[in-house]
Design an enzyme around this catalytic site. Structure first.
Site, PDB file in Angstrom:
ATOM      1  N   GLU A 199      -1.483  48.412 -32.929  1.00  0.00           N
ATOM      2  CA  GLU A 199      -0.997  49.761 -32.664  1.00  0.00           C
ATOM      3  C   GLU A 199      -1.431  50.309 -31.399  1.00  0.00           C
ATOM      4  O   GLU A 199      -0.707  51.356 -30.894  1.00  0.00           O
ATOM      5  CB  GLU A 199      -1.244  50.967 -33.689  1.00  0.00           C
ATOM      6  CG  GLU A 199      -0.148  51.920 -34.134  1.00  0.00           C
ATOM      7  CD  GLU A 199      -0.820  52.719 -35.315  1.00  0.00           C
ATOM      8  OE1 GLU A 199       0.452  52.457 -36.287  1.00  0.00           O
ATOM      9  OE2 GLU A 199      -1.572  53.269 -35.375  1.00  0.00           O
TER      10      GLU A 199
ATOM     11  N   HIS B 259      -5.533  25.141 -44.912  1.00  0.00           N
ATOM     12  CA  HIS B 259      -4.549  24.463 -45.432  1.00  0.00           C
ATOM     13  C   HIS B 259      -3.271  24.915 -45.613  1.00  0.00           C
ATOM     14  O   HIS B 259      -2.535  24.435 -46.371  1.00  0.00           O
ATOM     15  CB  HIS B 259      -5.091  24.141 -46.982  1.00  0.00           C
ATOM     16  CG  HIS B 259      -6.520  23.379 -47.105  1.00  0.00           C
ATOM     17  ND1 HIS B 259      -6.595  22.022 -47.517  1.00  0.00           N
ATOM     18  CD2 HIS B 259      -7.520  23.905 -46.680  1.00  0.00           C
ATOM     19  CE1 HIS B 259      -7.947  21.613 -47.340  1.00  0.00           C
ATOM     20  NE2 HIS B 259      -8.713  22.917 -46.903  1.00  0.00           N
TER      21      HIS B 259
ATOM     22  N   LYS C 272      10.901  55.818 -39.401  1.00  0.00           N
ATOM     23  CA  LYS C 272      11.082  57.119 -40.249  1.00  0.00           C
ATOM     24  C   LYS C 272      12.184  57.891 -39.862  1.00  0.00           C
ATOM     25  O   LYS C 272      12.558  58.174 -40.793  1.00  0.00           O
ATOM     26  CB  LYS C 272       9.621  57.902 -39.742  1.00  0.00           C
ATOM     27  CG  LYS C 272       8.327  57.312 -40.021  1.00  0.00           C
ATOM     28  CD  LYS C 272       7.065  58.042 -39.370  1.00  0.00           C
ATOM     29  CE  LYS C 272       5.975  57.597 -40.072  1.00  0.00           C
ATOM     30  NZ  LYS C 272       4.731  58.535 -39.726  1.00  0.00           N
TER      31      LYS C 272
END
Length: 449
Positions: A289, A310, A424
């Protein structure tokens, strides 16, 4: 006390000789712009000297509130998203017994997290779990209007009042919010909740050493005095006048920027302790961010080794060579356990009999580093003496300062997040939120094309 150390040897060998040292003037200028308040986003620099300005009286108030919650709650739900919960969860998970849920001991309340997603199943199952429990809530939101957190808090407030009564709910709901304004502040004042302030000059992802992180950590039963002490010592160790070679946070910032300039676009944070998984998550938000803007920024990824060797090990070993690794290595574990002998030795592992499990883990760490470096992956190594509150406080401040310096070198505003608002706006338009009529019409026209 020792401080965490950073070893860049296995990264510098992939760079032109002197490339990191050549960045020292830029590092100094970037650090000075933080200290002088001249960098972009300079109204969000309250974290920079937060450790050294935290007082004993302030910590005492937090601990007293935590004691009230601990005395009256068997479960505490922390409602928050992003920096409003990741830092606290990182520290709590790192310090907790891995199987605390199964131990049945009542010394510490169970700490749960909500308000970080909009999953109907998650919230429904959480409400089911809380039925019949003496739970409390720490609501963390500067505005009180963040959708994920506000939704969770509505549910939790109603259920707490129904189960425990309004008087007890007022004692066991705590607000951490803005000092003067916002929906969460209005609710806290109206209901008479105990509250703490999110400083105006500290952004969410830098807020773990404010009440945002400190109160939940104290509620979990961990030593916030030691957490702050570790951060204070790292603040001293990384002073602006400290030479680059002796300043771990500045050296980290310089090295990662030198690697970025050399074409390494992805940084993978690695741990060999499962308890550090949420530290990885906190770090990803902090750097993603902060730096991911203006078409720039190292992509922060993370893995838990040896588990992910793995799954992701093949790609790291032989995939596209645009990556580097930063490994957090914990020198001394909290427990001692030895590899057992087996008479039949069907697995062929008796050669390890009698060795500490941690020695095996350390050799896996060293062997992986050698293999990945041989495969063309630069490696930085951060060494922590122990996984305790003191050294986690150091690690938090190390990464925060490294981020501030690194973002300034990159030339972005480290402290804003304009891109977060895009989803948003679309979500509110699709939900027909009042005031979004034009956006709703436009986005529906796009969807019907």
């Amino acid at each position: 006390m020792k401080t965490i150390q950073i070893d860049i040897t296995k990264a510098a060998q992939f760079l032109t000789p002197g490339a990191i040292e050549a960045l020292e003037p830029q590092v100094k200028a970037a650090h000075a712009s933080l200290e002088n308040g001249t960098c972009p986003g300079n109204d969000f620099l309250g974290w920079l000297h937060l450790p050294s300005s935290t007082t004993a009286d302030f910590l005492a108030d937090l601990k007293a509130t935590a004691a009230t919650l601990r005395e009256n709650c068997d479960t505490i739900v922390v409602a928050g998203i992003g920096g409003s919960y990741l830092g606290a969860r990182a520290i709590i998970e790192a310090l907790s017994n891995s199987f605390q849920w199964l131990l049945g001991e009542k010394k510490n309340p169970v700490i749960l997290f909500a308000g970080n997603n909009i999953s109907e199943d998650y919230l429904s199952e959480l409400c089911d779990y809380l039925r019949g429990r003496n739970f409390g809530v720490i609501n963390i939101s500067k505005s009180g209007t963040t959708t994920e957190t506000a939704l969770a808090f509505r549910l939790l407030k109603r259920q707490c009042e129904q189960q425990r009564g309004k008087d007890m709910a007022r004692r066991v709901i705590v607000a951490i919010t803005d000092a003067r304004r916002g929906a969460a502040r209005t609710t806290a004042d109206k209901e008479g909740y105990k509250s703490f302030v999110i400083p105006d000059n500290v952004g969410g992802r830098f807020s773990v050493l404010t009440p945002v992180g400190l109160l939940p950590i104290a509620c979990a039963g961990f030593d916030i005095d030691q957490l702050i002490a570790g951060a204070q010592d790292m603040e001293k160790a990384c002073g602006p006048d400290t030479p680059l070679a002796q300043n771990p946070a500045a050296l980290y910032a310089a090295c990662r920027n030198a690697l970025y300039a050399a074409g390494k676009k992805v940084e993978i944070l690695v741990n060999y302790q499962p308890k550090l998984h949420y530290m990885n998550e906190w770090w990803k938000q902090l750097y993603g961010e902060s730096e991911g803007k203006d078409g720039k920024g190292i992509f922060p990824a993370a893995v838990d080794f040896t588990t992910d060797l793995h799954s992701m090990g093949q790609w790291i070993q032989e995939g596209e060579r645009t990556i580097f690794e930063t490994v957090i290595s914990v020198e001394t574990p909290e427990h001692e356990l030895h590899f057992p002998d087996d008479d039949e030795n069907l697995d062929g592992l008796n050669f390890l009999a009698g060795k500490r499990i941690d020695e095996v883990n350390k050799m896996a760490e060293l062997g992986t580093q050698l293999a990945h470096v041989d495969g063309g992956v630069p490696n930085l190594r951060i060494s922590m003496p122990r996984l305790d509150a003191y050294y986690l406080g150091q690690l938090i401040y190390f990464f925060e300062l490294g981020c501030g310096i690194s973002g300034n070198i990159l030339g972005v505003n480290t402290f804003n997040q304009p891109g977060v608002e895009a989803y948003k706006r679309n979500m509110f338009a699709l939900l027909d939120k009042p005031g979004y009529e034009a956006e709703s019409k436009a986005i529906r026209a796009r969807l019907n094309q």
